[in-house]
Design an enzyme around this catalytic site. Structure first.
Site, PDB file in Angstrom:
ATOM      1  N   HIS A  38       0.040  82.233  14.591  1.00 33.99           N
ATOM      2  CA  HIS A  38       0.362  81.937  13.203  1.00 33.99           C
ATOM      3  C   HIS A  38      -0.712  82.490  12.275  1.00 33.99           C
ATOM      4  O   HIS A  38      -1.820  81.948  12.197  1.00 33.99           O
ATOM      5  CB  HIS A  38       0.513  80.407  13.025  1.00 33.99           C
ATOM      6  CG  HIS A  38       0.824  80.010  11.616  1.00 33.99           C
ATOM      7  ND1 HIS A  38       0.449  78.808  11.076  1.00 33.99           N
ATOM      8  CD2 HIS A  38       1.471  80.681  10.629  1.00 33.99           C
ATOM      9  CE1 HIS A  38       0.846  78.746   9.818  1.00 33.99           C
ATOM     10  NE2 HIS A  38       1.457  79.866   9.523  1.00 33.99           N
TER      11      HIS A  38
ATOM     12  N   SER B   5       5.491  79.295  11.207  1.00 33.35           N
ATOM     13  CA  SER B   5       4.466  78.434  10.624  1.00 33.35           C
ATOM     14  C   SER B   5       4.788  76.946  10.812  1.00 33.35           C
ATOM     15  O   SER B   5       3.974  76.099  10.465  1.00 33.35           O
ATOM     16  CB  SER B   5       4.270  78.757   9.143  1.00 33.35           C
ATOM     17  OG  SER B   5       5.468  79.111   8.526  1.00 33.35           O
TER      18      SER B   5
ATOM     19  N   GLU C  86      -3.942  80.631  13.782  1.00 29.18           N
ATOM     20  CA  GLU C  86      -3.659  79.490  14.664  1.00 29.18           C
ATOM     21  C   GLU C  86      -2.983  80.046  15.912  1.00 29.18           C
ATOM     22  O   GLU C  86      -1.917  80.653  15.815  1.00 29.18           O
ATOM     23  CB  GLU C  86      -2.726  78.474  13.978  1.00 29.18           C
ATOM     24  CG  GLU C  86      -3.416  77.553  12.983  1.00 29.18           C
ATOM     25  CD  GLU C  86      -2.451  76.535  12.350  1.00 29.18           C
ATOM     26  OE1 GLU C  86      -2.928  75.464  11.935  1.00 29.18           O
ATOM     27  OE2 GLU C  86      -1.239  76.805  12.249  1.00 29.18           O
TER      28      GLU C  86
ATOM     29  N   ASN D  13      -0.536  73.364   8.237  1.00 29.70           N
ATOM     30  CA  ASN D  13       0.598  72.988   7.396  1.00 29.70           C
ATOM     31  C   ASN D  13       1.003  71.530   7.592  1.00 29.70           C
ATOM     32  O   ASN D  13       1.560  70.914   6.683  1.00 29.70           O
ATOM     33  CB  ASN D  13       1.785  73.924   7.648  1.00 29.70           C
ATOM     34  CG  ASN D  13       1.561  75.284   6.992  1.00 29.70           C
ATOM     35  OD1 ASN D  13       0.710  75.414   6.099  1.00 29.70           O
ATOM     36  ND2 ASN D  13       2.292  76.288   7.433  1.00 29.70           N
TER      37      ASN D  13
END
Ligand code: HSC
Length: 708
Positions: free
Chosen positions: A452, A431, A464, A502
């Site tokens: 991800h 991540s 992702e 993130n």
């Protein structure tokens, strides 16, 4: 879709051209067959509407025909109004008038439905006097998902035919109802053989003629709405029972009001009410946002240097390393899609636990009626658990979901490189970490990418797809195309710390912590984000996930609030306390202990606390994210602003009616975002430095999305 180079409508947007091939009329055995052909989904653009109106008038005037069949060519009946026309000057016959024109036809009109009859498409069918459909067809009024309501009579006609309760449910959920169910509800008169719709509709029409049956107007039906007349509680109760689902959305309340009008008002007045409500919604920001999201979801699949015909690799089997929460969740996506999975663990106990969690998840779905009981076994039969790493020598795709640590990941990829079959795709579910660096330890970086998934991986729709520098086009195209097959929205992102989601989240988290030091309480921060429409704020989220992820007593410095809470064994929901106190039902209340801790913490840091308004909290949390999004675009780590918005909507629960952070920025005005960032850069620090792209957009008077 809306660009002048690629007109969506066959025959362009020129109106009244019935010779364009969009509509066609043939007479067979005394029945007029009106066929519409407007690929890809027979959206009801102006040319289609005018064409159908002209054909209907012709059919009405032709003494040689006694009934009419309305049918669509290609893959589906009308999928609805042409969404690209909303917000543009009106052209052609309005859809509502066309539906009425059909309903007022002097000869019976039969709708022949295949594919999906949605929105304006179902409204057209409701204007017809009878409906025949193939069993695989689905019907529905999904307008609510676009922030609007059915505006061509759907809210007035549907309750007259299926009853108030069913209509409320269909219109406020937008669900697609399978034809056999629609038949039970009275919405479909007859099911046709899958391959014989045209003939079945023709026969149906001939039967009507033979039996002397004329037009049967839905508007004249009243028995199914009478029960709710003079009973406002029917609508109030429905709104209340669904309050959670409707939270923040404007359209559902308008849908309910329109259905109520169908019950309480004469038909014409009901139609006028529906029209007013529609016009208000369609001009609003929520509907703009939701329509933008509709197209953005389809836009993510378009990768500039990977045309649609880029070759892809087969993915008929998948290997997963790690049977923890993430690995298990990832596996379920493939099992659901019928793709066999081999899942590898290091210890038997962990493997057994992982497999039993998957089974429990499926059993829970079956118990809720979301999965057929026999499908639990079917899906479980597709998964093989093993402790033997060598088993990864056969799958077409291997996804690593081990502990988030570069050395461990590198070790896994070195081992994988030795045994995976040539050409297999090797993916990391990291991540944050640098996928290029992970790829570099293999002899085949062209096969390595990031995939991800977001927790819970069997639920969250986002994937992702991380494009590592050396990944081949085939590998990237395969991963992007795989996403929808496993029920995901796949967004292609570049390698950078935390990728798109993130990386932006880190900005918000930093400011959330700082706001609490400066004067807000954790529950203030959470409340502001909840009221904005997110499912929960960062502190409630931390409590849910567990505050001790990555924390240990040995290494704790006791500096941050989080560390202090862990040291006190307030580790989140699982320990009954974290930022909040929790009761036996995990209901959260603000904690006086935490309040005192926060006050002490600020004092310790020499900060004089101040009153912070909700508006400032919101801006401080969200504008830095937007600025980071702009940097991501600038660096080419996302292809387009709408891709960033797809990440936030599908991975973090950003409310769709606000269109995602980049769309939201457009709605508040980029100059306002810029002004704040400049102010905070001066007052707080360089981490607020506005991105060059944001500056350039403001100077040029442009927006990020062009849609707000
Ligand atoms: C509506 O009907 C409003 C009415 O109630 C009232 C209006 C009257 C108001 C007057 C009041 C005064 N329009 O999804 P796909 C494009 S609202 C334009 O990949 P699939 C799509 O963008 C409408 N374009 O295919 C894509 O383009 P691309 C209610 C539309 O097989 C291409 O078609 N209806 C479009 O996966 C293929 O689409 C809906 O909300 C449209 N309506 O799924 C249904 N629909 O190739 C919307 C699609 O350039 N559509 N496009 O990317 C769908 O849910 C799905 O497209 C289907 C097909 C399930 C039909």
């Amino acid at each position: 879709h809306a660009s002048p180079e690629q007109p969506f409508n066959l025959g362009g947007s020129d109106v009244a051209d019935t010779q364009s091939g969009v509509t066609d009329l043939k007479v067979e055995d005394g029945i007029a067959i009106v066929t519409v052909n407007n690929p890809p989904v027979n959206a009801l653009g102006a040319a289609v509407r005018d064409g159908v109106a002209a054909r209907m008038r012709e059919a009405a005037a032709d003494p040689a025909t006694e009934a009419v069949v309305l049918i669509c060519a290609g893959r589906t009946f009308f999928a609805g109004a042409d969404i690209t026309e909303f917000g543009k000057p009106p052209k052609g016959i309005p859809l509502g008038e066309l539906v009425t024109l059909i309903e007022d036809m002097p000869k019976p009109v039969v709708a022949a439905i295949h594919g999906t009859a949605l929105g304006g498409g179902l409204e057209m069918a409701l204007g017809c006097h009878y409906r025949v459909a193939v069993p695989s067809a689905r019907v529905g009024l999904p307008e609510v998902k676009l922030g609007i309501l059915p505006g061509a009579g759907g809210t007035q006609r549907l309750p007259r035919i299926v009853g108030v309760e069913r209509a409320l449910e269909m219109i406020t959920s937008g669900e697609h109802v399978p034809a056999p169910k629609a038949k039970e509800a009275g919405l479909i008169d007859e099911l046709a053989p899958e391959e014989g719709l045209r003939q079945a509709a023709l026969d149906f029409a001939k039967r009507l003629v033979a039996e002397g049956k004329g037009p049967r107007k839905v508007r004249d039906l009243s028995d199914k709405v009478e029960a709710a007349r003079g009973k406002p509680e029917v609508f109030a109760d429905f709104a209340k029972a669904n309050a959670r689902r409707f939270r923040g959305f404007e359209a559902p309340a308008a849908c309910i009001e329109a259905v109520k009008a169908a019950v309480e008002l004469p038909f014409e007045q009901g139609i006028a009410k529906e029209r007013d409500l529609f016009l208000k919604l369609v001009a609003g920001t929520q509907s703009k946002a939701q329509r933008y999201v509709f197209f953005a979801e389809r836009e993510v699949r378009k990768i500039p240097d990977l045309p649609d015909d880029t070759p892809t690799l087969p993915v008929n089997s998948v290997g997963i390393i790690g049977a923890g929460t993430m690995g298990g969740g990832i596996a379920m996506n493939f099992l659901n899609a019928g793709i066999p999975v081999t899942i590898v663990e290091m210890k038997q106990e962990a493997l057994d636990r992982g497999l039993s969690v998957i089974r429990k998840n499926y059993e829970a779905s079956a118990a809720k009626g979301r999965l057929k009981p026999e499908d639990v076994e079917k899906r479980m039969s597709l998964i093989t658990g093993t402790l033997d790493f060598e088993a990864l020598s056969t799958p077409d795709l291997v996804i690593e979901a081990v502990y988030e640590n570069m050395d461990i990941k590198k070790d896994v990829f070195r081992r994988l490189d030795k045994i995976a079959k040539p050409g297999a795709i090797l993916a990391s579910n990291t991540s944050y970490l640098n996928v290029d660096e992970i790829a570099s330890v293999t002899s085949r970086p062209e096969s390595v990418i990031g995939m991800h998934f977001f927790s819970p991986a069997n639920v969250m729709k986002l994937l992702e797809v991380v494009r590592a520098e050396k990944a081949s086009k085939e590998v990237v195209a395969t991963a992007v195309k795989l996403a929808p097959k496993i029920g995901k929205i796949g967004v292609l992102v570049g390698v950078c710390y935390g990728f798109v989601g993130n990386r932006m989240l880190a900005e918000r988290q930093r400011e959330a912590n700082r706001l609490v030091e400066e004067g807000a309480m954790p529950w203030d921060v959470d409340r502001v984000l909840y009221e904005f429409g997110l499912p929960m704020g960062p502190f409630a989220m931390s409590d849910l996930a567990g505050l001790d992820i990555g924390w240990s007593r040995e290494t704790s410095k006791g500096e941050t609030l989080r560390e202090k809470l862990c040291e006190m064994d307030r580790r989140g929901q699982k320990t009954g306390a974290g930022f909040y106190d929790y009761d036996a039902n995990r209901k959260a209340t603000p904690s006086p202990i935490v309040e005192q801790m926060v006050l002490d913490h600020s004092k310790q840091k020499g900060i004089t606390r101040r009153q912070i308004s909700d508006a400032e909290i919101l801006e401080r949390l969200i504008y830095p994210m937007i600025n980071e999004g702009a940097k991501i675009l600038e660096e080419g780590k996302a292809i387009r602003a709408s891709d960033i918005d797809m990440v936030w909507i599908n991975g973090y629960g950003w409310p769709v009616y606000r269109g995602g952070p980049m769309f939201y920025a457009d709605t508040v005005g980029l100059e306002n975002v810029l002004a704040r960032m400049e102010q905070w850069e001066r007052e707080i620090g360089p981490e607020f430095r506005p991105s060059d792209l944001l500056r350039r957009k403001v100077e040029a008077g442009e927006t990020f999305t062009g849609a707000a």
